[in-house]
Write a protein that holds these residues in place. Structure first.
Motif, PDB file in Angstrom:
ATOM      1  N   TYR A   1       0.904  -1.243   0.050  1.00  8.43           N
ATOM      2  CA  TYR A   1       0.182  -0.092   0.087  1.00  8.43           C
ATOM      3  C   TYR A   1       0.873   1.248   0.035  1.00  8.43           C
ATOM      4  O   TYR A   1       2.055   0.989   0.248  1.00  8.43           O
ATOM      5  N   LEU A   2       0.392   2.290  -0.159  1.00  5.80           N
ATOM      6  CA  LEU A   2       1.221   3.640  -0.137  1.00  5.80           C
ATOM      7  C   LEU A   2       1.153   4.062   1.351  1.00  5.80           C
ATOM      8  O   LEU A   2       0.226   3.822   2.009  1.00  5.80           O
ATOM      9  N   PRO A   3       2.482   4.330   1.733  1.00 11.58           N
ATOM     10  CA  PRO A   3       2.658   4.520   2.900  1.00 11.58           C
ATOM     11  C   PRO A   3       1.926   5.663   3.814  1.00 11.58           C
ATOM     12  O   PRO A   3       1.407   5.630   4.886  1.00 11.58           O
ATOM     13  N   GLU A   4       1.490   6.681   3.096  1.00 10.09           N
ATOM     14  CA  GLU A   4       0.542   7.652   3.436  1.00 10.09           C
ATOM     15  C   GLU A   4      -0.942   7.006   4.005  1.00 10.09           C
ATOM     16  O   GLU A   4      -1.785   7.832   4.765  1.00 10.09           O
ATOM     17  N   HIS A   5      -1.218   5.841   3.504  1.00  6.16           N
ATOM     18  CA  HIS A   5      -2.780   5.216   3.858  1.00  6.16           C
ATOM     19  C   HIS A   5      -2.335   4.126   5.078  1.00  6.16           C
ATOM     20  O   HIS A   5      -3.341   3.418   5.421  1.00  6.16           O
ATOM     21  N   LEU A   6      -1.320   4.072   5.748  1.00 10.61           N
ATOM     22  CA  LEU A   6      -0.868   3.417   6.947  1.00 10.61           C
ATOM     23  C   LEU A   6      -2.186   2.954   7.843  1.00 10.61           C
ATOM     24  O   LEU A   6      -2.612   1.831   7.995  1.00 10.61           O
ATOM     25  N   ALA A   7      -2.588   4.192   8.477  1.00 14.42           N
ATOM     26  CA  ALA A   7      -3.572   4.041   9.379  1.00 14.42           C
ATOM     27  C   ALA A   7      -4.954   3.453   8.955  1.00 14.42           C
ATOM     28  O   ALA A   7      -5.600   2.550   9.473  1.00 14.42           O
ATOM     29  N   ASP A   8      -5.358   3.850   7.532  1.00 22.98           N
ATOM     30  CA  ASP A   8      -6.616   3.296   7.090  1.00 22.98           C
ATOM     31  C   ASP A   8      -6.467   1.751   6.626  1.00 22.98           C
ATOM     32  O   ASP A   8      -7.398   0.868   6.964  1.00 22.98           O
ATOM     33  N   VAL A   9      -5.314   1.283   6.309  1.00 31.35           N
ATOM     34  CA  VAL A   9      -5.114  -0.052   5.815  1.00 31.35           C
ATOM     35  C   VAL A   9      -5.114  -0.872   7.095  1.00 31.35           C
ATOM     36  O   VAL A   9      -5.621  -1.887   7.215  1.00 31.35           O
ATOM     37  N   GLN A  10      -4.417  -0.418   8.028  1.00 31.70           N
ATOM     38  CA  GLN A  10      -4.461  -1.047   9.410  1.00 31.70           C
ATOM     39  C   GLN A  10      -5.690  -1.225   9.969  1.00 31.70           C
ATOM     40  O   GLN A  10      -6.197  -2.344  10.478  1.00 31.70           O
ATOM     41  N   ALA A  11      -6.495  -0.103  10.064  1.00 30.06           N
ATOM     42  CA  ALA A  11      -7.637  -0.087  10.575  1.00 30.06           C
ATOM     43  C   ALA A  11      -8.690  -1.379   9.867  1.00 30.06           C
ATOM     44  O   ALA A  11      -9.601  -1.800  10.264  1.00 30.06           O
ATOM     45  N   GLY A  12      -8.497  -1.052   8.517  1.00 27.19           N
ATOM     46  CA  GLY A  12      -9.462  -2.317   7.595  1.00 27.19           C
ATOM     47  C   GLY A  12      -9.165  -3.516   7.794  1.00 27.19           C
ATOM     48  O   GLY A  12     -10.010  -4.451   7.739  1.00 27.19           O
ATOM     49  N   ILE A  13      -8.059  -3.832   8.137  1.00 23.65           N
ATOM     50  CA  ILE A  13      -7.612  -5.013   8.483  1.00 23.65           C
ATOM     51  C   ILE A  13      -8.075  -5.663   9.724  1.00 23.65           C
ATOM     52  O   ILE A  13      -8.531  -6.854   9.828  1.00 23.65           O
ATOM     53  N   GLU A  14      -8.045  -4.870  10.744  1.00 19.83           N
ATOM     54  CA  GLU A  14      -8.501  -5.174  12.214  1.00 19.83           C
ATOM     55  C   GLU A  14     -10.008  -5.237  12.176  1.00 19.83           C
ATOM     56  O   GLU A  14     -10.506  -5.924  12.796  1.00 19.83           O
ATOM     57  N   ARG A  15     -10.555  -4.802  11.121  1.00 15.41           N
ATOM     58  CA  ARG A  15     -12.134  -4.984  11.302  1.00 15.41           C
ATOM     59  C   ARG A  15     -12.681  -6.420  10.821  1.00 15.41           C
ATOM     60  O   ARG A  15     -13.959  -6.830  10.681  1.00 15.41           O
ATOM     61  N   ILE A  16     -11.588  -7.267  10.053  1.00 16.81           N
ATOM     62  CA  ILE A  16     -11.965  -8.096   9.071  1.00 16.81           C
ATOM     63  C   ILE A  16     -11.983  -9.401  10.300  1.00 16.81           C
ATOM     64  O   ILE A  16     -10.929  -9.515  11.043  1.00 16.81           O
ATOM     65  N   PRO A  17     -12.987 -10.301  10.474  1.00 20.52           N
ATOM     66  CA  PRO A  17     -12.849 -11.502  11.534  1.00 20.52           C
ATOM     67  C   PRO A  17     -11.708 -12.181  11.377  1.00 20.52           C
ATOM     68  O   PRO A  17     -11.359 -12.646  10.209  1.00 20.52           O
ATOM     69  N   GLY A  18     -11.129 -12.449  12.447  1.00 17.21           N
ATOM     70  CA  GLY A  18      -9.850 -13.395  12.237  1.00 17.21           C
ATOM     71  C   GLY A  18      -8.772 -12.745  11.709  1.00 17.21           C
ATOM     72  O   GLY A  18      -7.672 -13.606  11.969  1.00 17.21           O
ATOM     73  N   ALA A  19      -8.611 -11.674  11.428  1.00 12.42           N
ATOM     74  CA  ALA A  19      -7.410 -10.743  10.935  1.00 12.42           C
ATOM     75  C   ALA A  19      -6.592  -9.952  11.952  1.00 12.42           C
ATOM     76  O   ALA A  19      -7.263  -9.406  12.622  1.00 12.42           O
ATOM     77  N   ALA A  20      -5.474  -9.845  11.839  1.00  9.79           N
ATOM     78  CA  ALA A  20      -4.653  -9.087  12.628  1.00  9.79           C
ATOM     79  C   ALA A  20      -3.420  -8.616  11.909  1.00  9.79           C
ATOM     80  O   ALA A  20      -2.932  -9.463  11.242  1.00  9.79           O
ATOM     81  N   VAL A  21      -2.945  -7.371  12.017  1.00 11.39           N
ATOM     82  CA  VAL A  21      -1.551  -6.881  11.590  1.00 11.39           C
ATOM     83  C   VAL A  21      -0.478  -7.430  12.537  1.00 11.39           C
ATOM     84  O   VAL A  21      -0.364  -7.275  13.658  1.00 11.39           O
ATOM     85  N   ALA A  22       0.416  -8.456  11.790  1.00 10.56           N
ATOM     86  CA  ALA A  22       1.497  -8.839  12.499  1.00 10.56           C
ATOM     87  C   ALA A  22       2.934  -8.027  12.610  1.00 10.56           C
ATOM     88  O   ALA A  22       3.466  -7.932  13.611  1.00 10.56           O
ATOM     89  N   GLN A  23       3.070  -7.622  11.323  1.00  9.13           N
ATOM     90  CA  GLN A  23       4.121  -6.837  11.044  1.00  9.13           C
ATOM     91  C   GLN A  23       4.013  -5.667  10.165  1.00  9.13           C
ATOM     92  O   GLN A  23       3.249  -5.998   9.103  1.00  9.13           O
TER      93      GLN A  23
END
Length: 83
Positions: free
Chosen positions: A10-32
């Motif tokens: 993803y583009l680095p300026e969208h980090l917060a949006d991407v992390q939040a989107g992943i965390e809303r998905i059942p069973g998903a988490a940002v590991a690194q």
């Protein structure tokens, strides 16, 4: 139990949006996350949803440019048919 890891770009300026989107998905988490436009997401199956559904949902997170399956684990044993 099924577990997968995905590498997302993803583009680095969208980090917060991407992390939040992943965390809303059942069973998903940002590991690194390297903070430079690439992160590793882990997905584990659970009651009421399949890993495949969560993988599809990751592809639909805004600002994610690519998703690559890096690792897949399943402890399910497939029965073999007797001839």
């Amino acid at each position: 139990m099924k577990i997968v890891s995905l590498v997302l770009k993803y583009l680095p300026e969208h980090l917060a949006d991407v992390q939040a989107g992943i965390e809303r998905i059942p069973g998903a988490a940002v590991a690194q996350d390297d903070g430079k436009g690439q992160l590793i997401a882990l997905i584990e199956d659970g009651e009421g949803y399949a890993v495949s559904d969560s993988i599809i949902a990751v592809h639909q997170v805004p600002h994610v440019m690519s998703v690559t399956l890096a690792y897949e684990y399943s402890d399910e044993v497939f029965a073999t048919e007797e001839v």
